[in-house]
Design a protein around this motif. Structure first.
Motif, PDB file in Angstrom:
ATOM      1  N   SER A 129      67.333  60.100 -38.302  1.00  0.00           N
ATOM      2  CA  SER A 129      66.941  61.504 -38.125  1.00  0.00           C
ATOM      3  C   SER A 129      67.462  62.066 -36.804  1.00  0.00           C
ATOM      4  O   SER A 129      67.561  63.278 -36.637  1.00  0.00           O
ATOM      5  N   LYS A 130      67.817  61.175 -35.880  1.00  0.00           N
ATOM      6  CA  LYS A 130      68.377  61.566 -34.582  1.00  0.00           C
ATOM      7  C   LYS A 130      69.895  61.368 -34.551  1.00  0.00           C
ATOM      8  O   LYS A 130      70.518  61.520 -33.509  1.00  0.00           O
ATOM      9  N   ASN A 131      70.475  60.983 -35.698  1.00  0.00           N
ATOM     10  CA  ASN A 131      71.900  60.630 -35.802  1.00  0.00           C
ATOM     11  C   ASN A 131      72.247  59.414 -34.951  1.00  0.00           C
ATOM     12  O   ASN A 131      73.329  59.332 -34.373  1.00  0.00           O
ATOM     13  N   TRP A 132      71.321  58.464 -34.876  1.00  0.00           N
ATOM     14  CA  TRP A 132      71.500  57.207 -34.174  1.00  0.00           C
ATOM     15  C   TRP A 132      71.330  56.066 -35.172  1.00  0.00           C
ATOM     16  O   TRP A 132      70.932  56.293 -36.310  1.00  0.00           O
ATOM     17  N   GLU A 133      71.603  54.854 -34.701  1.00  0.00           N
ATOM     18  CA  GLU A 133      71.350  53.669 -35.519  1.00  0.00           C
ATOM     19  C   GLU A 133      71.130  52.463 -34.616  1.00  0.00           C
ATOM     20  O   GLU A 133      71.450  52.500 -33.432  1.00  0.00           O
ATOM     21  N   VAL A 134      70.583  51.397 -35.198  1.00  0.00           N
ATOM     22  CA  VAL A 134      70.473  50.132 -34.481  1.00  0.00           C
ATOM     23  C   VAL A 134      71.887  49.589 -34.330  1.00  0.00           C
ATOM     24  O   VAL A 134      72.617  49.467 -35.311  1.00  0.00           O
ATOM     25  N   THR A 135      72.271  49.280 -33.100  1.00  0.00           N
ATOM     26  CA  THR A 135      73.601  48.724 -32.833  1.00  0.00           C
ATOM     27  C   THR A 135      73.632  47.240 -33.157  1.00  0.00           C
ATOM     28  O   THR A 135      74.565  46.753 -33.790  1.00  0.00           O
ATOM     29  N   ALA A 136      72.603  46.522 -32.703  1.00  0.00           N
ATOM     30  CA  ALA A 136      72.531  45.074 -32.924  1.00  0.00           C
ATOM     31  C   ALA A 136      71.099  44.600 -32.745  1.00  0.00           C
ATOM     32  O   ALA A 136      70.303  45.241 -32.060  1.00  0.00           O
ATOM     33  N   THR A 137      70.813  43.469 -33.367  1.00  0.00           N
ATOM     34  CA  THR A 137      69.547  42.785 -33.128  1.00  0.00           C
ATOM     35  C   THR A 137      69.871  41.414 -32.564  1.00  0.00           C
ATOM     36  O   THR A 137      70.811  40.761 -33.002  1.00  0.00           O
ATOM     37  N   ILE A 138      69.088  41.018 -31.574  1.00  0.00           N
ATOM     38  CA  ILE A 138      69.306  39.716 -30.939  1.00  0.00           C
ATOM     39  C   ILE A 138      67.974  38.971 -30.918  1.00  0.00           C
ATOM     40  O   ILE A 138      66.978  39.479 -30.402  1.00  0.00           O
ATOM     41  N   ALA A 139      67.985  37.774 -31.488  1.00  0.00           N
ATOM     42  CA  ALA A 139      66.784  36.944 -31.519  1.00  0.00           C
ATOM     43  C   ALA A 139      66.886  35.866 -30.446  1.00  0.00           C
ATOM     44  O   ALA A 139      67.868  35.125 -30.395  1.00  0.00           O
ATOM     45  N   LEU A 140      65.857  35.789 -29.604  1.00  0.00           N
ATOM     46  CA  LEU A 140      65.743  34.696 -28.643  1.00  0.00           C
ATOM     47  C   LEU A 140      65.038  33.546 -29.366  1.00  0.00           C
ATOM     48  O   LEU A 140      63.885  33.677 -29.765  1.00  0.00           O
ATOM     49  N   GLU A 141      65.757  32.455 -29.549  1.00  0.00           N
ATOM     50  CA  GLU A 141      65.234  31.312 -30.304  1.00  0.00           C
ATOM     51  C   GLU A 141      64.697  30.251 -29.346  1.00  0.00           C
ATOM     52  O   GLU A 141      65.330  29.958 -28.329  1.00  0.00           O
ATOM     53  N   ALA A 142      63.525  29.692 -29.684  1.00  0.00           N
ATOM     54  CA  ALA A 142      62.935  28.635 -28.866  1.00  0.00           C
ATOM     55  C   ALA A 142      61.921  27.856 -29.699  1.00  0.00           C
ATOM     56  O   ALA A 142      61.328  28.390 -30.637  1.00  0.00           O
ATOM     57  N   ASP A 143      61.713  26.610 -29.328  1.00  0.00           N
ATOM     58  CA  ASP A 143      60.783  25.718 -30.006  1.00  0.00           C
ATOM     59  C   ASP A 143      59.328  26.153 -29.770  1.00  0.00           C
ATOM     60  O   ASP A 143      58.954  26.507 -28.652  1.00  0.00           O
ATOM     61  N   ASP A 144      58.519  26.103 -30.837  1.00  0.00           N
ATOM     62  CA  ASP A 144      57.124  26.530 -30.753  1.00  0.00           C
ATOM     63  C   ASP A 144      56.342  25.817 -29.653  1.00  0.00           C
ATOM     64  O   ASP A 144      55.556  26.449 -28.935  1.00  0.00           O
ATOM     65  N   GLU A 145      56.518  24.509 -29.541  1.00  0.00           N
ATOM     66  CA  GLU A 145      55.713  23.757 -28.570  1.00  0.00           C
ATOM     67  C   GLU A 145      56.018  24.181 -27.138  1.00  0.00           C
ATOM     68  O   GLU A 145      55.111  24.278 -26.302  1.00  0.00           O
ATOM     69  N   ILE A 146      57.277  24.457 -26.866  1.00  0.00           N
ATOM     70  CA  ILE A 146      57.653  24.959 -25.533  1.00  0.00           C
ATOM     71  C   ILE A 146      57.025  26.329 -25.292  1.00  0.00           C
ATOM     72  O   ILE A 146      56.481  26.607 -24.225  1.00  0.00           O
ATOM     73  N   LEU A 147      57.059  27.173 -26.322  1.00  0.00           N
ATOM     74  CA  LEU A 147      56.508  28.522 -26.182  1.00  0.00           C
ATOM     75  C   LEU A 147      54.992  28.519 -26.013  1.00  0.00           C
ATOM     76  O   LEU A 147      54.453  29.319 -25.232  1.00  0.00           O
ATOM     77  N   VAL A 148      54.304  27.646 -26.736  1.00  0.00           N
ATOM     78  CA  VAL A 148      52.843  27.562 -26.585  1.00  0.00           C
ATOM     79  C   VAL A 148      52.500  27.240 -25.140  1.00  0.00           C
ATOM     80  O   VAL A 148      51.618  27.875 -24.532  1.00  0.00           O
ATOM     81  N   GLN A 149      53.203  26.279 -24.551  1.00  0.00           N
ATOM     82  CA  GLN A 149      52.934  25.913 -23.159  1.00  0.00           C
ATOM     83  C   GLN A 149      53.251  27.066 -22.209  1.00  0.00           C
ATOM     84  O   GLN A 149      52.513  27.323 -21.254  1.00  0.00           O
ATOM     85  N   ARG A 150      54.346  27.790 -22.471  1.00  0.00           N
ATOM     86  CA  ARG A 150      54.677  28.960 -21.650  1.00  0.00           C
ATOM     87  C   ARG A 150      53.543  29.974 -21.667  1.00  0.00           C
ATOM     88  O   ARG A 150      53.149  30.518 -20.637  1.00  0.00           O
ATOM     89  N   LEU A 151      53.028  30.258 -22.873  1.00  0.00           N
ATOM     90  CA  LEU A 151      51.988  31.272 -22.994  1.00  0.00           C
ATOM     91  C   LEU A 151      50.675  30.826 -22.354  1.00  0.00           C
ATOM     92  O   LEU A 151      49.992  31.636 -21.715  1.00  0.00           O
ATOM     93  N   LEU A 152      50.321  29.569 -22.526  1.00  0.00           N
ATOM     94  CA  LEU A 152      49.100  29.078 -21.901  1.00  0.00           C
ATOM     95  C   LEU A 152      49.200  29.173 -20.376  1.00  0.00           C
ATOM     96  O   LEU A 152      48.224  29.544 -19.702  1.00  0.00           O
ATOM     97  N   GLU A 153      50.385  28.881 -19.834  1.00  0.00           N
ATOM     98  CA  GLU A 153      50.599  29.028 -18.385  1.00  0.00           C
ATOM     99  C   GLU A 153      50.521  30.498 -17.982  1.00  0.00           C
ATOM    100  O   GLU A 153      49.897  30.841 -16.981  1.00  0.00           O
ATOM    101  N   ARG A 154      51.161  31.367 -18.765  1.00  0.00           N
ATOM    102  CA  ARG A 154      51.126  32.797 -18.469  1.00  0.00           C
ATOM    103  C   ARG A 154      49.689  33.311 -18.530  1.00  0.00           C
ATOM    104  O   ARG A 154      49.284  34.138 -17.717  1.00  0.00           O
TER     105      ARG A 154
END
Length: 190
Positions: free
Chosen positions: A103-128
């Motif tokens: 509607s604005k004459n724009w579009e999504v240029t790209a999508t980028i997914a940051l991939e990481a293992d769940d167990e590493i992420l759980v620990q990151r979040l608990l620390e955060r």
């Protein structure tokens, strides 16, 4: 105009990387998490509604998320582009974003997914959670519920954007600077 969708599971580093990318590419950073927290902090009607979902570790309904995001885009119409952080999270949200941008004459240029293992992420979040004060980062069960929601509702976006030729995956584990360089390489080659 560059419109980048940055996604990944909670704790994957989207917010951290978005700070570098917005500066490097002069983009307006729209973090649904930040938008939700702002609206909740100031007890806006949308914020009150979103709070109940977030506190239970659930995704906020599409209609509410889309309304908040559209309001933020409308405030920044002269931007050189947007970095969507945490949105879209579902196929209906992606369809709504595509329709809104069109509607604005724009579009999504790209999508980028940051991939990481769940167990590493759980620990990151608990620390955060120890320093952020965010209740949703202090309870492992709620964190794992957020990952289940992601796997069921957000992971299908990979195929959605692959079909459009707009999906890119980046390893989200390593030093912050290394991950930033990986992301920049993708964006510079668009």
């Amino acid at each position: 105009m560059i419109n980048i969708v940055l996604f990944g599971k909670p704790g994957a580093g989207k917010g951290t990387q978005a700070e570098f990318l917005k500066e490097k590419y002069n983009l307006t950073h729209l973090s649904t998490g930040d938008i939700f927290r702002y609206n909740m902090k100031y007890d806006t009607p949308l914020g009150k509604e979103a709070k109940g979902y977030i506190e239970n570790g659930d995704l906020v309904p599409d209609s509410l998320t889309i309304k908040m995001l559209q309001d933020e885009v409308e405030k920044n119409l002269t931007s050189k582009g947007f970095l969507f952080d945490g949105f879209p999270r579902t196929i209906p949200q992606a369809d709504a974003l595509d329709a809104f941008l069109k509607s604005k004459n724009w579009e999504v240029t790209a999508t980028i997914a940051l991939e990481a293992d769940d167990e590493i992420l759980v620990q990151r979040l608990l620390e955060r959670g120890k320093t952020s004060g965010r209740a949703d980062d202090q309870d492992e069960e709620k964190i794992r519920n957020r990952y289940q929601e992601y796997n069921e509702k957000t992971a299908p976006l990979m195929d959605y954007y692959k079909v459009q030729g707009k999906f890119h995956s980046v390893n989200g584990i390593g030093k912050i600077k290394e991950i930033t360089e990986r992301l920049a390489k993708v964006i510079d080659n668009l």
